[in-house]
Design an enzyme around this catalytic site. Structure first.
Site, PDB file in Angstrom:
ATOM      1  CG  ASP A  45      43.591  42.055  36.356  1.00 57.64           C
ATOM      2  OD1 ASP A  45      42.661  41.249  36.463  1.00 57.64           O
ATOM      3  OD2 ASP A  45      44.783  41.768  36.599  1.00 57.64           O
ATOM      4  CG  ASP A  74      44.629  41.038  40.502  1.00 56.61           C
ATOM      5  OD1 ASP A  74      43.506  40.516  40.359  1.00 56.61           O
ATOM      6  OD2 ASP A  74      45.516  41.022  39.637  1.00 56.61           O
ATOM      7  CD  GLU A  75      39.587  40.569  38.229  1.00 58.63           C
ATOM      8  OE1 GLU A  75      39.107  41.056  37.204  1.00 58.63           O
ATOM      9  OE2 GLU A  75      39.801  39.361  38.374  1.00 58.63           O
TER      10      GLU A  75
HETATM   11  N1  DCP Z   1      45.659  33.561  41.559  1.00 63.56           N
HETATM   12  C1  DCP Z   1      45.748  32.321  42.170  1.00 63.56           C
HETATM   13  N2  DCP Z   1      45.341  31.197  41.498  1.00 63.56           N
HETATM   14  C2  DCP Z   1      44.858  31.284  40.226  1.00 63.56           C
HETATM   15  C3  DCP Z   1      44.756  32.542  39.599  1.00 63.56           C
HETATM   16  C4  DCP Z   1      45.178  33.666  40.288  1.00 63.56           C
HETATM   17  O1  DCP Z   1      46.162  32.229  43.309  1.00 63.56           O
HETATM   18  N3  DCP Z   1      44.483  30.180  39.584  1.00 63.56           N
HETATM   19  C5  DCP Z   1      46.121  34.743  42.309  1.00 63.56           C
HETATM   20  C6  DCP Z   1      47.538  35.079  41.962  1.00 63.56           C
HETATM   21  C7  DCP Z   1      47.444  36.273  41.071  1.00 63.56           C
HETATM   22  C8  DCP Z   1      46.171  36.956  41.539  1.00 63.56           C
HETATM   23  O2  DCP Z   1      45.340  35.899  41.998  1.00 63.56           O
HETATM   24  O3  DCP Z   1      48.579  37.108  41.185  1.00 63.56           O
HETATM   25  C9  DCP Z   1      45.470  37.740  40.470  1.00 63.56           C
HETATM   26  O4  DCP Z   1      45.056  36.895  39.402  1.00 63.56           O
HETATM   27  P1  DCP Z   1      45.126  37.324  37.890  1.00 63.56           P
HETATM   28  O5  DCP Z   1      44.354  36.330  37.126  1.00 63.56           O
HETATM   29  O6  DCP Z   1      44.767  38.777  37.748  1.00 63.56           O
HETATM   30  O7  DCP Z   1      46.652  37.114  37.498  1.00 63.56           O
HETATM   31  P2  DCP Z   1      47.911  38.046  37.707  1.00 63.56           P
HETATM   32  O8  DCP Z   1      47.552  39.357  38.323  1.00 63.56           O
HETATM   33  O9  DCP Z   1      48.951  37.277  38.445  1.00 63.56           O
HETATM   34  O10 DCP Z   1      48.436  38.242  36.239  1.00 63.56           O
HETATM   35  P3  DCP Z   1      47.843  39.164  35.061  1.00 63.56           P
HETATM   36  O11 DCP Z   1      48.910  40.165  34.767  1.00 63.56           O
HETATM   37  O12 DCP Z   1      47.617  38.233  33.916  1.00 63.56           O
HETATM   38  O13 DCP Z   1      46.578  39.785  35.582  1.00 63.56           O
HETATM   39 MG    MG Z   2      45.943  40.485  37.583  1.00 60.58          MG
END
Ligand code: DCP
Ligand code: MG
Length: 363
Positions: free
Chosen positions: A11, A107-108
């Site tokens: 992730d 992203d995952e």
């Molecule tokens: N995303 C979004 N709306 C949300 C959750 C996520 O648009 N409610 C998008 C933005 C994030 C991406 O999806 O960058 C990936 O979600 P993640 O939950 O993996 O969050 P991040 O990668 O940003 O942070 P982390 O380091 O906690 O994984």
């Molecule tokens: Mg993420």
């Protein structure tokens, strides 16, 4: 043949925000919020850099609130093409090691490396190589969780973010699950977590004290899943071809609906089902589609896209209600209503609909 499967969950860290920091060096080390602007109407945070998270800024929070928490934050609009490109690159890296790749979002992904293509053997070693290549080839960091099941690998990847690597060996799984707070359970949304807490169930260990019958009684089908998962039983395979295109629910009524109140009541139930399903599969999408079938079997669909991912009840219900209102329900008899969510992986441009079309203004 290995006795245990080797599953890696990767992730990306603060994905959208990290891409922005990479492409705009002046943002490095600064609190960045990707999403709608706080001065715009209805702007929501898609994600925030770790610098902004220190102030309590989180995904799905109104941008206005984010600004209150972190007045110095830099707000940037999402650039989906850049995120898609990074996503493509990380997937190419995954395929160097295995074809058993199941992407969950941009992203995952889950990877089954039980029999890896390069005969490396050690899943920890493979995860380290993947992280290193992601860093070198995209300039971004990722976190990895490694275990013998998808459930534990997914939770593990979150434990030492950012740039983390967490291995939970097969003999450690039961102990790991016992200590795990219920809100960390993959598939347990806020509503279920609160229900559990009210019942005095705070950790996997508390759930383990309940019988399968009790868990099923209180939590329906998911109860059986919880029963197994707290005992470390999760045989779900990494599904390389599973690409959810959409997920939803619909209902055909025993009589045609004519009153707005009735329609909203039914929509609420459907939205609840959709929301539960999304949370069960841990899916978020950007598009909500409302399907309406009239008594004469004529069918229409109306949709609304967001610049960020959603899977919460409030958004699904209120948007569907709005879409229904915009469809001119006067004098119409409705036989079926359905809601589905799509756009999980293939992100397309932000749809900008006219305000007077009844669409919500997002930025
Ligand atoms: N995303 C979004 N709306 C949300 C959750 C996520 O648009 N409610 C998008 C933005 C994030 C991406 O999806 O960058 C990936 O979600 P993640 O939950 O993996 O969050 P991040 O990668 O940003 O942070 P982390 O380091 O906690 O994984
Ligand atoms: Mg993420």
């Amino acid at each position: 043949m290995a006795l245990h499967r080797k599953i890696i969950h990767i992730d990306m860290d603060a994905f959208y925000a990290s891409v922005e920091q990479r492409d705009n060096p002046e943002y490095k080390g600064k609190p960045i919020v990707v999403g709608g602007k706080p001065e715009g109407r209805g702007g929501v945070v898609a994600t925030a850099s770790y610098e902004a998270r220190k102030f309590g800024v989180r995904s799905a929070m109104p941008s206005k609130r984010a600004k209150e928490l972190c007045p110095d934050a830099i707000f940037v609009y999402p650039r989906f093409d850049a995120y898609k490109e990074a996503s493509k690159k990380i997937r190419e890296i995954f395929y160097r090691y295995t074809d058993l790749v199941e992407p969950l979002s941009l992203d995952e992904a889950f990877l089954d490396v039980t029999n890896d293509k390069l005969n490396i053997g050690s899943a920890i070693e493979i995860a380290k190589l993947i992280k290193q290549q992601i860093k070198e080839e995209t300039g971004l960091t990722a976190s990895a969780g490694i275990s013998s099941s998808k459930f534990v690998a997914k939770i593990a990847s979150d434990l030492q973010k950012p740039d983390g690597l967490t291995f939970v060996g097969p003999s450690k799984i039961e102990g790991f699950m016992e200590k795990l707070p219920v809100e960390k359970f993959f598939g347990v949304g806020k509503v279920t977590a609160n229900k559990m807490k009210k019942m005095g169930l705070h950790t996997g260990g508390d759930l383990k004290k309940m019988t399968e019958e009790e868990l099923t009684k209180y939590f329906g089908k998911s109860g059986r899943f919880f029963y197994k998962i707290v005992r470390g039983i999760d045989n779900r395979e990494v599904q390389p071809h599973r690409e959810h295109k959409s997920m939803g629910a619909e209902d055909t009524f025993s009589y045609d609906l004519t009153e707005e109140d009735e329609m909203n009541e039914q929509l609420e139930k459907i939205a609840q089902t959709v929301c539960k399903r999304l949370q069960k599969y841990n899916l978020k999408g950007r598009t909500i589609t409302l399907k309406i079938k009239y008594h004469d079997f004529k069918q229409i669909t109306r949709n609304q896209s967001f610049p960020y991912l959603i899977n919460d009840f409030e958004t699904i219900f209120s948007t569907s209600k709005q879409l229904l209102l915009n469809s001119n329900i006067d004098d119409k008899k409705i036989r079926l209503l359905g809601i589905s969510i799509s756009n999980f992986i293939a992100l397309t441009g932000v749809s900008k609909k006219k305000k007077n079309n009844g669409q919500m203004e997002l930025f």
